[in-house]
Design an enzyme around this catalytic site. Structure first.
Site, PDB file in Angstrom:
ATOM      1  CE  LYS A 184      50.470  37.351  39.912  1.00 52.36           C
ATOM      2  NZ  LYS A 184      49.312  36.694  40.460  1.00 52.36           N
TER       3      LYS A 184
ATOM      4  CE  LYS B 141      44.089  46.414  37.954  1.00 51.76           C
ATOM      5  NZ  LYS B 141      43.302  45.245  37.858  1.00 51.76           N
TER       6      LYS B 141
ATOM      7  CE  LYS C 294      42.249  40.926  44.860  1.00 47.46           C
ATOM      8  NZ  LYS C 294      43.078  40.239  43.893  1.00 47.46           N
TER       9      LYS C 294
HETATM   10  P1  ATP Z   1      45.527  42.451  41.728  1.00 46.81           P
HETATM   11  O1  ATP Z   1      45.860  43.794  42.272  1.00 46.81           O
HETATM   12  O2  ATP Z   1      45.901  41.333  42.666  1.00 46.81           O
HETATM   13  O3  ATP Z   1      45.976  42.258  40.308  1.00 46.81           O
HETATM   14  P2  ATP Z   1      42.939  43.449  41.235  1.00 46.81           P
HETATM   15  O4  ATP Z   1      42.821  44.501  42.274  1.00 46.81           O
HETATM   16  O5  ATP Z   1      43.194  43.841  39.836  1.00 46.81           O
HETATM   17  O6  ATP Z   1      43.964  42.349  41.702  1.00 46.81           O
HETATM   18  P3  ATP Z   1      41.029  41.289  40.812  1.00 46.81           P
HETATM   19  O7  ATP Z   1      40.557  40.538  41.990  1.00 46.81           O
HETATM   20  O8  ATP Z   1      41.969  40.611  39.864  1.00 46.81           O
HETATM   21  O9  ATP Z   1      41.566  42.692  41.338  1.00 46.81           O
HETATM   22  O10 ATP Z   1      39.819  41.839  39.969  1.00 46.81           O
HETATM   23  C1  ATP Z   1      38.500  41.420  40.043  1.00 46.81           C
HETATM   24  C2  ATP Z   1      37.759  42.095  38.900  1.00 46.81           C
HETATM   25  O11 ATP Z   1      37.708  43.520  39.102  1.00 46.81           O
HETATM   26  C3  ATP Z   1      38.421  41.915  37.528  1.00 46.81           C
HETATM   27  O12 ATP Z   1      37.381  41.714  36.572  1.00 46.81           O
HETATM   28  C4  ATP Z   1      39.117  43.229  37.277  1.00 46.81           C
HETATM   29  O13 ATP Z   1      39.228  43.520  35.917  1.00 46.81           O
HETATM   30  C5  ATP Z   1      38.207  44.229  37.986  1.00 46.81           C
HETATM   31  N1  ATP Z   1      38.956  45.396  38.486  1.00 46.81           N
HETATM   32  C6  ATP Z   1      39.989  45.339  39.376  1.00 46.81           C
HETATM   33  N2  ATP Z   1      40.459  46.586  39.632  1.00 46.81           N
HETATM   34  C7  ATP Z   1      39.709  47.442  38.886  1.00 46.81           C
HETATM   35  C8  ATP Z   1      39.712  48.869  38.716  1.00 46.81           C
HETATM   36  N3  ATP Z   1      40.568  49.635  39.355  1.00 46.81           N
HETATM   37  N4  ATP Z   1      38.801  49.429  37.890  1.00 46.81           N
HETATM   38  C9  ATP Z   1      37.919  48.642  37.242  1.00 46.81           C
HETATM   39  N5  ATP Z   1      37.854  47.300  37.339  1.00 46.81           N
HETATM   40  C10 ATP Z   1      38.731  46.690  38.154  1.00 46.81           C
END
Ligand code: ATP
Ligand code: LTN
Length: 334
Positions: free
Chosen positions: A116, A198, A201
């Site tokens: 970050k 993965k 968002k």
């Molecule tokens: P960022 O992109 O901002 O890092 P993120 O998309 O990873 O965020 P979070 O809001 O941090 O999403 O995640 C919420 C929950 O969903 C966490 O427990 C994370 O592990 C899970 N998660 C996020 N993306 C995935 C994915 N592609 N597959 C499975 N689990 C996910």
């Protein structure tokens, strides 16, 4: 089981964007059924979000959006404690105390801070650096037993456990030792354009990610564009990350096994398959989207749910915070 004797689950979600199909299938979907066996707290961690500069009106709106999504996706506010972190001052109070028990050497090792700070080089603030300490406070305030987190947060949970252990060594058994919670169906949904990463968002290419608010035509278009491979067989294989991901999504959405999904599409073309996955996803999301739209229109209901959640969280956090303050030697009589 009485409320008091149930083990505690805590998780935090940043209100920085719309949740994705990945976060739903991989995480939130599995949380709904936990409320019968655990006391579950899901906190919209707006204090973490301001470690990166936020537009105030957007942050407020995103917080409500996230709360509405959590409820729409099945987290019944009667059975789960849903609230905004900034409305429970115990988080900030414990974070300060834990700052004094966390070494700079430990924080220097955090990979999220390194990532970050290179992404936001113009604003490397102290909050970004001590972010994991606030996260440790979130968890330790509630004597949390289990913390649902993805891979990326494991290092932060390790730090939390180290700090808890250090504090307990000095002052006695004040904090429960939290464990990570990995969902039993550990779906890891990958990006549609980059199936080796993965789905996230914060990915810049919007075609990589299905946002839960995407309209049906947008969802179908994104799936039609999904990266596959030069072959023509719809089956699970280490050489087919794109197809594997689409099969995993279809399997999660329909409840069919991967083998059943493979035979359903045997002999069919990629184009037909991709459209079918897109349609299944958009059909599955429709009722959730409708419910989220209904909820978001009722800001006073959402604010009431958050206030009730904050009151419960405040009550649950109070005994631990009091013990910590007494342990470190603060004058505690008011
Ligand atoms: P960022 O992109 O901002 O890092 P993120 O998309 O990873 O965020 P979070 O809001 O941090 O999403 O995640 C919420 C929950 O969903 C966490 O427990 C994370 O592990 C899970 N998660 C996020 N993306 C995935 C994915 N592609 N597959 C499975 N689990 C996910
Ligand atoms: N850092 C986490 C969000 C988060 C969290 C927590 C998760 C803040 N406090 C406590 C679990 C427990 C993230 O970025 N996903």
């Amino acid at each position: 089981m009485s409320e008091k004797s149930k083990p505690i689950i805590f998780s935090g979600i940043q209100p920085t964007g719309i949740p994705t199909l990945g976060s739903f299938l991989g995480a939130i979907k599995h949380w709904e059924r936990l409320s019968s066996e655990y006391t579950c707290l899901y906190c919209v961690v707006d204090m973490h979000s301001i470690t990166v500069r936020q537009n105030p009106a957007e942050l407020r709106a995103n917080g409500r959006e996230m709360l509405a999504w959590l409820i729409a996706l099945g987290l019944d506010p009667g059975k789960n404690i849903l609230y905004y972190q900034s409305q429970v001052s115990a988080h900030a109070e414990l974070a300060w105390i834990l700052n004094c028990f966390t070494y700079m050497g430990e924080l220097n090792r955090m990979t999220q801070f390194k990532e970050k700070s290179s992404k936001h080089a113009e604003n490397i603030n102290a909050g970004l650096y001590t972010y994991p300490v606030l996260m440790a406070a979130d968890i330790l305030l509630f004597q949390t037993n289990l913390v649902p987190i993805g891979d990326d947060q494991k290092q932060h949970l390790e730090l939390c456990r180290d700090v808890a252990g250090r504090f307990n060594n000095i002052y006695g058994e004040i904090f429960a030792m939290p464990e990570p919670y990995i969902a039993p169906v550990g779906a890891r949904i990958m990006g549609l354009q980059t199936p080796e990463n993965k789905m996230s968002k914060s990915e810049e290419n919007v075609n990589d990610t299905i946002f839960l608010s995407d309209a049906p035509d947008v969802i179908i278009r994104k799936f039609k564009r999904a990266v596959t491979d030069s072959g023509n067989q719809i089956r699970v294989s280490p050489e087919k990350p794109g197809i594997n991901n689409l099969l995993a999504i279809y399997s999660c959405v329909t409840g069919k096994t991967l083998a059943e999904c493979e035979s359903e599409f045997a002999g069919q073309g990629y184009g037909h398959f991709k459209t079918a996955v897109g349609e299944a996803v958009s059909e599955m999301l429709k009722p959730y989207q409708q419910e989220q739209s209904r909820l978001i229109a009722d800001a006073s209901y959402l604010d009431k749910i958050a206030a009730e959640g904050a009151a419960k969280a405040h009550e649950l956090a109070a005994p631990t915070l009091a013990k910590v303050k007494a342990a470190v030697g603060f004058n505690t009589t008011l």
